[in-house]
Design a protein around this motif. Structure first.
Motif, mmCIF file in Angstrom:
data_model
loop_
_atom_site.group_PDB
_atom_site.id
_atom_site.type_symbol
_atom_site.label_atom_id
_atom_site.label_comp_id
_atom_site.label_asym_id
_atom_site.label_seq_id
_atom_site.Cartn_x
_atom_site.Cartn_y
_atom_site.Cartn_z
ATOM 1 N N GLY B 156 0.798 -1.218 0.000
ATOM 2 C CA GLY B 156 0.000 0.000 0.000
ATOM 3 C C GLY B 156 0.828 1.264 0.000
ATOM 4 N N GLY B 157 0.179 2.385 0.261
ATOM 5 C CA GLY B 157 0.854 3.669 0.213
ATOM 6 C C GLY B 157 0.686 4.312 -1.147
ATOM 7 N N LEU B 158 0.835 5.640 -1.151
ATOM 8 C CA LEU B 158 0.590 6.422 -2.357
ATOM 9 C C LEU B 158 1.541 6.047 -3.488
ATOM 10 C CD1 LEU B 158 -1.317 8.699 -3.133
ATOM 11 C CD2 LEU B 158 0.486 10.308 -2.549
ATOM 12 N N LEU B 159 2.851 5.988 -3.192
ATOM 13 C CA LEU B 159 3.836 5.718 -4.238
ATOM 14 C C LEU B 159 3.656 4.330 -4.820
ATOM 15 C CD1 LEU B 159 7.146 7.350 -2.993
ATOM 16 C CD2 LEU B 159 5.700 7.994 -4.930
ATOM 17 N N ASN B 160 3.382 3.344 -3.940
ATOM 18 C CA ASN B 160 3.203 1.984 -4.427
ATOM 19 C C ASN B 160 1.971 1.853 -5.302
ATOM 20 O OD1 ASN B 160 5.496 1.071 -3.228
ATOM 21 N ND2 ASN B 160 4.475 0.324 -1.376
ATOM 22 N N SER B 161 0.905 2.593 -4.961
ATOM 23 C CA SER B 161 -0.283 2.486 -5.800
ATOM 24 C C SER B 161 -0.043 3.169 -7.147
ATOM 25 C CB SER B 161 -1.519 3.037 -5.088
ATOM 26 O OG SER B 161 -1.498 4.428 -5.041
ATOM 27 N N LEU B 162 0.715 4.275 -7.150
ATOM 28 C CA LEU B 162 1.087 4.907 -8.429
ATOM 29 C C LEU B 162 1.890 3.930 -9.280
ATOM 30 C CD1 LEU B 162 2.176 8.561 -7.550
ATOM 31 C CD2 LEU B 162 0.208 7.835 -8.875
ATOM 32 N N LEU B 163 2.849 3.266 -8.620
ATOM 33 C CA LEU B 163 3.713 2.314 -9.329
ATOM 34 C C LEU B 163 2.896 1.176 -9.920
ATOM 35 C CD1 LEU B 163 6.688 1.484 -9.887
ATOM 36 C CD2 LEU B 163 6.563 0.119 -7.800
ATOM 37 N N SER B 164 2.004 0.608 -9.107
ATOM 38 C CA SER B 164 1.251 -0.542 -9.593
ATOM 39 C C SER B 164 0.320 -0.148 -10.738
ATOM 40 C CB SER B 164 0.465 -1.187 -8.451
ATOM 41 O OG SER B 164 -0.565 -0.341 -8.029
ATOM 42 N N LEU B 165 -0.274 1.041 -10.648
ATOM 43 C CA LEU B 165 -1.177 1.474 -11.727
ATOM 44 C C LEU B 165 -0.393 1.748 -13.011
ATOM 45 C CD1 LEU B 165 -3.592 3.761 -9.722
ATOM 46 C CD2 LEU B 165 -4.173 1.663 -10.901
ATOM 47 N N THR B 166 0.817 2.326 -12.867
ATOM 48 C CA THR B 166 1.640 2.551 -14.055
ATOM 49 C C THR B 166 1.950 1.224 -14.744
ATOM 50 O OG1 THR B 166 2.635 4.419 -12.916
ATOM 51 C CG2 THR B 166 3.731 3.666 -14.898
ATOM 52 N N ILE B 167 2.324 0.225 -13.956
ATOM 53 C CA ILE B 167 2.637 -1.093 -14.528
ATOM 54 C C ILE B 167 1.425 -1.663 -15.254
ATOM 55 C CG2 ILE B 167 3.256 -3.483 -13.954
ATOM 56 C CD1 ILE B 167 4.946 -2.373 -11.682
ATOM 57 N N VAL B 168 0.230 -1.431 -14.688
ATOM 58 C CA VAL B 168 -0.990 -1.961 -15.299
ATOM 59 C C VAL B 168 -1.278 -1.310 -16.652
ATOM 60 C CG1 VAL B 168 -3.499 -1.958 -15.058
ATOM 61 C CG2 VAL B 168 -2.077 -2.721 -13.171
ATOM 62 N N PHE B 169 -0.963 -0.009 -16.779
ATOM 63 C CA PHE B 169 -1.348 0.688 -18.009
ATOM 64 C C PHE B 169 -0.269 0.681 -19.090
ATOM 65 C CE2 PHE B 169 -4.477 2.557 -15.053
ATOM 66 C CZ PHE B 169 -5.603 2.170 -15.748
ATOM 67 N N ILE B 170 0.946 0.243 -18.765
ATOM 68 C CA ILE B 170 1.980 0.186 -19.806
ATOM 69 C C ILE B 170 1.633 -0.831 -20.917
ATOM 70 C CG2 ILE B 170 4.399 -0.407 -20.280
ATOM 71 C CD1 ILE B 170 5.135 0.902 -17.643
ATOM 72 N N PRO B 171 1.284 -2.088 -20.571
ATOM 73 C CA PRO B 171 1.073 -3.081 -21.642
ATOM 74 C C PRO B 171 0.060 -2.671 -22.720
ATOM 75 C CG PRO B 171 1.188 -4.176 -19.532
ATOM 76 C CD PRO B 171 1.172 -2.717 -19.244
ATOM 77 N N PRO B 172 -1.154 -2.172 -22.368
ATOM 78 C CA PRO B 172 -2.066 -1.812 -23.458
ATOM 79 C C PRO B 172 -1.511 -0.703 -24.346
ATOM 80 C CG PRO B 172 -2.972 -1.155 -21.328
ATOM 81 C CD PRO B 172 -1.811 -2.040 -21.061
ATOM 82 N N ILE B 173 -0.781 0.268 -23.753
ATOM 83 C CA ILE B 173 -0.229 1.353 -24.566
ATOM 84 C C ILE B 173 0.873 0.823 -25.482
ATOM 85 C CG2 ILE B 173 1.027 3.543 -24.473
ATOM 86 C CD1 ILE B 173 -0.610 4.288 -22.064
ATOM 87 N N VAL B 174 1.696 -0.116 -24.960
ATOM 88 C CA VAL B 174 2.733 -0.713 -25.807
ATOM 89 C C VAL B 174 2.089 -1.390 -27.015
ATOM 90 C CG1 VAL B 174 4.534 -2.470 -25.950
ATOM 91 C CG2 VAL B 174 4.363 -1.048 -23.926
ATOM 92 N N ARG B 175 1.001 -2.131 -26.778
ATOM 93 C CA ARG B 175 0.357 -2.842 -27.880
ATOM 94 C C ARG B 175 -0.121 -1.881 -28.959
ATOM 95 N NH1 ARG B 175 -3.305 -8.098 -26.411
ATOM 96 N NH2 ARG B 175 -1.560 -9.424 -25.818
ATOM 97 N N VAL B 176 -0.786 -0.789 -28.520
ATOM 98 C CA VAL B 176 -1.288 0.182 -29.500
ATOM 99 C C VAL B 176 -0.118 0.835 -30.236
ATOM 100 C CG1 VAL B 176 -2.503 2.370 -29.761
ATOM 101 C CG2 VAL B 176 -3.428 0.616 -28.276
ATOM 102 N N ALA B 177 0.907 1.277 -29.477
ATOM 103 C CA ALA B 177 2.054 1.951 -30.089
ATOM 104 C C ALA B 177 2.752 1.027 -31.086
ATOM 105 C CB ALA B 177 3.028 2.407 -29.006
ATOM 106 N N GLU B 178 2.876 -0.240 -30.712
ATOM 107 C CA GLU B 178 3.564 -1.182 -31.607
ATOM 108 C C GLU B 178 2.794 -1.351 -32.897
ATOM 109 O OE1 GLU B 178 4.706 -5.447 -32.863
ATOM 110 O OE2 GLU B 178 2.754 -4.676 -32.306
ATOM 111 N N SER B 179 1.470 -1.510 -32.787
ATOM 112 C CA SER B 179 0.715 -1.774 -34.007
ATOM 113 C C SER B 179 0.672 -0.536 -34.911
ATOM 114 C CB SER B 179 -0.690 -2.287 -33.680
ATOM 115 O OG SER B 179 -1.579 -1.230 -33.491
ATOM 116 N N VAL B 180 0.572 0.667 -34.323
ATOM 117 C CA VAL B 180 0.586 1.875 -35.159
ATOM 118 C C VAL B 180 1.946 2.039 -35.833
ATOM 119 C CG1 VAL B 180 0.032 4.318 -35.231
ATOM 120 C CG2 VAL B 180 -0.943 2.929 -33.460
#
Lengths: 314, 295
Positions: B156-180
């Motif tokens: 928990g904690g603010l920084l850890n939740s920021l970190l975990s959410l960033t990790i969650v949103f990287i993969p979908p953006i990578v997929r879109v960026a790669e295909s474009v």
């Protein structure tokens, strides 16, 4: 078909392995000594070392992973630190409740989503379309844990029609005594998949209707009902894929709703595991849920290939 | 001669195109729904940023004798919470953290994901396989579960939740960026740049980036609404912000016990999350259709 299934199974194996690795590593990204919660605070260095060896923490990481995986394959997910019971038993008990909730929620969400989506796609750019689009955008933008609270406020606190928390006395049974506990969490849970299925099906039906073959069908004098059958058939593979994915999200995302309604499922278990720093329980629950998700994706692939022969050939 | 020159200048001036982005902006300005949403978001954001200067009550100051006042109480227009703190000031102040933890993970993930996706899409081969197969592993987890698993394990904690959410949103953006990127890579101007001796880094930075940024950006904006709900959800579970910090998800959590005493005050923080989330969703939809050249 059999060859296709075998090929997909083969492709799933590395994913399963990688998922297990991520779950295994969860304990290692956790700060502090993994033994801290089992050791008494005044433990001697000698005792700590002994425990470390007993739990296998002195081995190199890859070896530990191998041992953990081997045990997991045999249904041994370790022991819960908080309760001392086997993690596999705890998860097995909770998983039934989560599946029941997710099943009812997905039936609700998918049937309304399909209905709304077809309506909006068919009556594109009319007031029906605008109404449905508004509902679906509101659905995907709703913090579902908050919607759960609002439903409790209306139907439990103000009206007193339905119970606010729990899953009813004793074990589960499909009678009103237990079912009344399921209604509010299931409705809460169905809102997001309803919105997403509506959006997808609306776009899908709109696309299909604008294709030339629909014009040809109408030109040869087919009634709207028969045209609809063709549209539905063409929309099925994509709709199935979206619904399969959503079912998986329901299972994984149920923690927030289970917390609001104190529903004794896997999410409730996860919540307990997090706050008691019960890492084996956390690890085991997440592994089971993630494997469910992988399995669901596999089923969707196979189902899609069964419905649409073009997928199998590609 | 000079007349001709003047004519040419005139011609250049009238022909001066607004460019693609100018057109997109103009189309967005003419869309009433997008503009209303943008106005609401701007209002909430400005109120949050300037919260300390608005003359509101102290968001941390409680009062044991004024707990859980209903909405509309004199002096407390939106009532008070379970510790007697003014709800209006806490909702306004709550925007600071709530907006921050809803936006930052998507911003971080946008930068990291775009970089990885362009590299994977342009270089292809082993690099592509390495990046994309790693991304596949994260796709094998439902996103909520992944976020909760990571911040649960990290504690928990603010920084850890920021970190975990960033990790969650990287993969979908990578997929879109790669295909474009894969789509742009084989176009003639990239070949021309390569033939004129440009290195891989230059091509990616100068020629690819400008052409793929738009679609990736619009996709990323559609994630903000999800991130808002998830970030507040982590706080709601007790994994994000810690009390007594005002934050909408956490406020919803601490007020949960008050639903029998003062139900509608308890529901207020959720109204904020819902409003912000639906506005971001509608704005993102508006942007997508404004960028759609076919319209």
């Amino acid at each position: 078909m059999l060859a296709f299934i075998l090929k997909r199974l083969l492709l799933v194996l590395p994913v399963v392995l990688a998922v297990s690795l991520v779950c295994f590593l969860l304990v290692y990204i956790a700060p502090g000594d993994p033994l801290i919660s089992v050791l008494p605070p005044d433990a001697s260095a000698e005792l700590a070392e002994q425990m470390r060896r007993a739990y296998g923490f002195d081995r190199p990481l890859p070896v530990q992973f191998g041992i953990w995986l081997w045990k997991a394959l045999h249904g041994d997910l370790g022991t819960s630190i908080a309760t001392g019971r086997a993690v596999a038993d705890e998860v097995a008990r909770a998983v039934g409740n989560t599946l029941r909730l997710a099943a009812v929620a997905s039936v609700l969400g998918f049937s309304f989503g399909l209905l709304f989506g077809f309506l909006a796609g068919y009556f594109r750019d009319t007031w029906v379309d605008r109404l449905v689009t508004t509902i679906s955008i509101a659905g995907v933008s709703t913090p579902h844990y908050w919607l759960g609270m609002v439903l409790v406020i209306i139907f439990s606190v103000q009206l007193g029609w339905l119970p606010a928390v729990g899953a009813g006395p004793g074990g589960w049974a499909w009678d009103w005594e237990h079912l009344q506990f399921l209604i509010l969490p299931a409705i809460t849970m169905s809102v997001i998949p309803m919105g997403i299925v509506t959006r997808t099906v609306r776009a899908l039906v709109g696309d299909i209707l604008s294709q030339e073959f629909v014009l040809a069908l109408r030109a040869k004098g087919l009634g709207e009902g028969r045209v609809f059958a063709h549209v539905a058939k063409n929309a099925t593979p994509t709709a199935v894929a979206v619904m399969g994915l959503q079912l998986g999200y329901l299972l994984g995302g149920s923690i927030l709703i289970e917390t609001v309604f104190s529903w004794p499922g896997t999410g409730f278990l996860l919540n307990a595991a997090i706050f008691q720093r019960d890492l084996p329980l956390l690890q085991g629950t997440i592994l089971v849920l993630a494997l469910f998700f992988v399995f669901l994706n596999l089923m969707v692939d196979v189902l899609q290939a069964a419905i649409d022969p073009r997928i199998k050939r590609s | 001669m000079s007349v001709l020159a003047d004519d040419l200048i005139d011609l250049a001036a009238t022909r001066k195109s607004r460019g693609y982005w100018g057109n997109v902006g103009r189309r967005l300005l003419r869309d009433p729904v997008s503009m209303i949403c943008a106005a609401i978001l701007l209002l909430i954001a400005l109120a949050a940023v300037f919260a300390p200067y608005l003359g509101l009550a102290d968001p941390y100051l409680g009062s044991m004798i004024r707990r859980l006042r209903p909405i509309g109480t004199a002096g407390y227009p939106l009532g008070t919470d379970e510790l007697g703190r003014d709800m209006l000031t806490r909702l306004v102040h709550g925007g600071r953290l709530s907006l921050l933890i809803g936006l930052l993970p998507v911003v971080f993930a946008f930068f990291i994901g775009t970089t990885l996706g362009i590299i994977a899409g342009y270089l292809g081969g082993v690099v592509n396989q390495l990046i994309m197969r790693t991304v596949d592993v994260f796709y094998a987890f439902p996103s909520v579960l992944l976020a909760i698993a990571i911040s649960g394990a990290l504690g928990g904690g603010l920084l850890n939740s920021l970190l975990s959410l960033t990790i969650v949103f990287i993969p979908p953006i990578v997929r879109v960026a790669e295909s474009v990127t894969t789509g742009v890579r084989s176009l003639d101007f990239v070949d021309a740049a390569r033939a004129s001796g440009a290195g891989a880094l230059t091509i990616m930075r100068v020629h690819i980036l400008g052409n793929v940024l738009g679609p990736i950006f619009v996709y990323a904006t559609s994630l903000i609404s999800v991130c808002m709900i998830l970030a507040a959800g982590l706080s709601f579970l007790g994994l994000g912000t810690k009390p007594p910090e005002p934050e909408w998800g956490l406020m919803l959590n601490t007020l949960r016990t008050a639903i029998y005493v003062n139900p509608w005050v308890a529901a207020l923080p959720g109204v904020m999350i819902f409003t912000v989330s639906i506005c971001f969703n509608l704005l993102s939809d508006g942007m997508r259709s404004a960028m759609d050249v076919r319209n």
